[in-house]
Write an enzyme that holds these catalytic residues in place. Structure first.
Site, PDB file in Angstrom:
ATOM      1  N   CYS A  59       0.801  -1.227   0.000  1.00  0.00           N
ATOM      2  CA  CYS A  59       0.000   0.000   0.000  1.00  0.00           C
ATOM      3  C   CYS A  59       0.833   1.276   0.000  1.00  0.00           C
ATOM      4  O   CYS A  59       0.287   2.373  -0.044  1.00  0.00           O
ATOM      5  CB  CYS A  59      -0.953  -0.012   1.189  1.00  0.00           C
ATOM      6  SG  CYS A  59      -2.012  -1.475   1.201  1.00  0.00           S
ATOM      7  N   HIS A 113      -2.824   8.113   6.128  1.00  0.00           N
ATOM      8  CA  HIS A 113      -3.037   6.768   5.580  1.00  0.00           C
ATOM      9  C   HIS A 113      -4.453   6.342   5.940  1.00  0.00           C
ATOM     10  O   HIS A 113      -5.162   5.802   5.093  1.00  0.00           O
ATOM     11  CB  HIS A 113      -1.988   5.809   6.135  1.00  0.00           C
ATOM     12  CG  HIS A 113      -2.011   4.464   5.495  1.00  0.00           C
ATOM     13  ND1 HIS A 113      -1.898   4.285   4.131  1.00  0.00           N
ATOM     14  CD2 HIS A 113      -2.147   3.223   6.031  1.00  0.00           C
ATOM     15  CE1 HIS A 113      -1.955   2.989   3.857  1.00  0.00           C
ATOM     16  NE2 HIS A 113      -2.116   2.329   4.989  1.00  0.00           N
ATOM     17  N   GLU A 136      -1.246   5.423  13.717  1.00  0.00           N
ATOM     18  CA  GLU A 136      -0.888   6.613  12.944  1.00  0.00           C
ATOM     19  C   GLU A 136      -1.080   7.869  13.787  1.00  0.00           C
ATOM     20  O   GLU A 136      -0.251   8.794  13.738  1.00  0.00           O
ATOM     21  CB  GLU A 136      -1.709   6.706  11.664  1.00  0.00           C
ATOM     22  CG  GLU A 136      -1.285   7.879  10.784  1.00  0.00           C
ATOM     23  CD  GLU A 136      -1.928   7.879   9.407  1.00  0.00           C
ATOM     24  OE1 GLU A 136      -1.446   8.634   8.529  1.00  0.00           O
ATOM     25  OE2 GLU A 136      -2.915   7.140   9.198  1.00  0.00           O
ATOM     26  N   LYS A 182      -9.596   8.171   2.071  1.00  0.00           N
ATOM     27  CA  LYS A 182     -10.032   6.778   1.923  1.00  0.00           C
ATOM     28  C   LYS A 182     -11.451   6.597   2.445  1.00  0.00           C
ATOM     29  O   LYS A 182     -12.138   5.638   2.079  1.00  0.00           O
ATOM     30  CB  LYS A 182      -9.090   5.840   2.678  1.00  0.00           C
ATOM     31  CG  LYS A 182      -7.712   5.664   2.043  1.00  0.00           C
ATOM     32  CD  LYS A 182      -6.881   4.657   2.823  1.00  0.00           C
ATOM     33  CE  LYS A 182      -5.499   4.434   2.228  1.00  0.00           C
ATOM     34  NZ  LYS A 182      -4.588   5.581   2.429  1.00  0.00           N
ATOM     35  N   HIS A 233      -9.836   1.987   0.210  1.00  0.00           N
ATOM     36  CA  HIS A 233      -8.383   1.800   0.204  1.00  0.00           C
ATOM     37  C   HIS A 233      -8.011   1.140  -1.118  1.00  0.00           C
ATOM     38  O   HIS A 233      -8.301  -0.038  -1.344  1.00  0.00           O
ATOM     39  CB  HIS A 233      -7.969   0.946   1.387  1.00  0.00           C
ATOM     40  CG  HIS A 233      -6.496   0.853   1.592  1.00  0.00           C
ATOM     41  ND1 HIS A 233      -5.575   1.415   0.721  1.00  0.00           N
ATOM     42  CD2 HIS A 233      -5.751   0.268   2.580  1.00  0.00           C
ATOM     43  CE1 HIS A 233      -4.350   1.169   1.152  1.00  0.00           C
ATOM     44  NE2 HIS A 233      -4.432   0.480   2.276  1.00  0.00           N
ATOM     45  N   PHE A 257       1.831  -3.371   4.059  1.00  0.00           N
ATOM     46  CA  PHE A 257       2.165  -4.654   4.665  1.00  0.00           C
ATOM     47  C   PHE A 257       3.671  -4.892   4.558  1.00  0.00           C
ATOM     48  O   PHE A 257       4.318  -4.486   3.601  1.00  0.00           O
ATOM     49  CB  PHE A 257       1.424  -5.789   3.956  1.00  0.00           C
ATOM     50  CG  PHE A 257      -0.028  -5.923   4.339  1.00  0.00           C
ATOM     51  CD1 PHE A 257      -0.601  -5.132   5.309  1.00  0.00           C
ATOM     52  CD2 PHE A 257      -0.825  -6.878   3.718  1.00  0.00           C
ATOM     53  CE1 PHE A 257      -1.934  -5.258   5.657  1.00  0.00           C
ATOM     54  CE2 PHE A 257      -2.157  -7.027   4.055  1.00  0.00           C
ATOM     55  CZ  PHE A 257      -2.721  -6.221   5.027  1.00  0.00           C
TER      56      PHE A 257
END
Length: 413
Positions: A163, A303, A314, A335, A340, A399
């Site tokens: 991502c 994010h 975050e 998002k 996402h 990830f």
């Protein structure tokens, strides 16, 4: 001496619209692009909602003969790149071509093509596999197809860092221009992973929201009742140019890209480091490269995935990075409206951050109705906000603990 880099074109394809204006206007209106899955029969799946791109006609960008030679993620990349090229009024002449590069990322690549061709193999044997299978599905063919269409003969690459992929692509393109290896870079990412395996795989991890009966309210970053992310699709591409070249040709400049950070959590396959150390270091790296102090940053495109762990970590990282200034920052997660988009997220959000700086307008975080006590910063809930923005940061985390941050500055001419 490093060269300055500016954004002169933005191309967006998302669940909110095919095109930059459509996506930006819907974001600012607080609209949601999340709805029931129509790509396949999802009735047996625990997750039946996604952020699908609707109304996309590949024949607007690709010939009928070529459509079968490319997965949907490549088609989205071509469309976003063309929107960005046209927006920048960029003409790739034979003289310029060797100085124009293309970096377009993806996290998943051609899942729909892979699934289809595997089905062909099982049902009809190896003779039923398409000769276009490999070039239609491998990740670097988005960048390859775009470079062919543009006639761009400079650096060509495709990052695949989950991502963070397209944020890395934009950042690497930025560095390529800074060091003089290119004058123009077309950079971003694309994804089309709303497939049975794509949705099923993330659902098996329990990463996705199961709020199937309320699709437009399902993605709720930083909200106490969030229960997972919404898988989206689309593409985001920006045109980056060496500053003096852009000025000399009279290009419109959206923003200057002044900082890029990379880091690794070195912690877990899918979870961020619990103390937010990776996110902290990547934000600091972008800020340090720009030569500014944290209190000069005005806005963060977070994010903000709407997963319980990610949003909390975050927020913690932002507090650690910015100290008391964290509570004066405006933060939002786009998002919440487009879902996402995995490997395309950083490219879309880079374009959105540039538009935010250019228009001095922040798109909101929708569905933020009951803030999580651990997420207690200013996330611009529900409604867009005019704001004086000099510096805007865009965060992307993936990830494997791979992180990217891009820092944009308002262009003053």
């Amino acid at each position: 001496m490093s060269r300055r880099v500016v954004v002169t074109g933005v191309g967006l394809v998302s669940s909110l619209g095919v095109g930059t204006v459509a996506t930006w206007d819907a974001l600012c209106a607080g609209q949601s692009g999340i709805g029931p899955i129509t790509r396949f029969d999802a009735s047996a799946f625990s997750v039946r909602i996604a952020g699908e791109v609707r109304g996309f006609d590949p024949l607007m960008f690709v010939s009928k003969k070529d459509v079968k030679k490319m997965d949907v993620f490549i088609q989205y990349a071509i469309a976003a790149a063309e929107f960005a090229r046209a927006d920048a009024e960029l003409e790739v002449t034979p003289e310029l071509a060797p100085r124009v590069g293309v970096f377009i990322a993806s996290g998943i690549g051609g899942f729909s093509t892979i699934e289809r061709e595997h089905r062909n193999l099982l049902e009809g044997g190896p003779r039923k596999i398409s000769p276009f299978f490999i070039p239609a599905s491998i990740i670097n063919l988005a960048a390859g197809q775009v470079s062919i269409r543009l006639g761009a003969m400079g650096p060509n690459s495709a990052t695949c860092t989950a991502c963070s992929a397209s944020a890395h692509a934009v950042g690497d393109a930025f560095e390529t221009i800074r060091r003089g290896a290119a004058d123009v870079m077309v950079a971003g990412g694309s994804e089309a992973a709303i497939t049975p395996l794509g949705v099923g795989g993330f659902a098996a991890m329990r990463a996705l929201s199961t709020r199937n009966d309320e699709p437009t309210r399902a993605c709720r970053p930083f909200d106490r009742d969030r229960d997972g992310f919404i898988i989206g699709e689309g593409a985001g591409v920006v045109v980056l140019e060496e500053h003096d070249r852009a000025v000399s040709r009279g290009a419109t400049v959206y923003a200057e890209l002044v900082g890029y950070g990379m880091s690794a959590d070195a912690f877990h396959l899918t979870a961020p480091a619990e103390n937010g150390s990776g996110a902290l270091r990547v934000m600091r790296a972008a800020i340090d490269q720009a030569g500014i102090t944290p209190d000069q940053v005005d806005y963060i495109n977070a994010h903000g995935t709407s997963t319980p762990f990610n949003d909390r970590i975050e927020t913690l990282a932002i507090k650690r990075c910015f100290g008391d200034h964290a509570r004066r920052l405006a933060i939002s997660s786009t998002k919440s409206m487009i879902g996402h988009t995995l490997g395309a997220a950083g490219g879309l959000e880079a374009g959105i951050a540039a538009l935010t700086v250019r228009n001095q307008l922040i798109a909101p975080t929708v569905n933020l109705e009951n803030p999580d006590p651990d997420c207690d910063l200013d996330y611009v809930p529900t409604v867009k906000r005019p704001a004086a923005i000099t510096y805007a940061l865009s965060n992307s985390f993936g990830f494997g603990g791979t992180n990217a941050a891009l820092l944009f500055k308002r262009y003053d001419g």
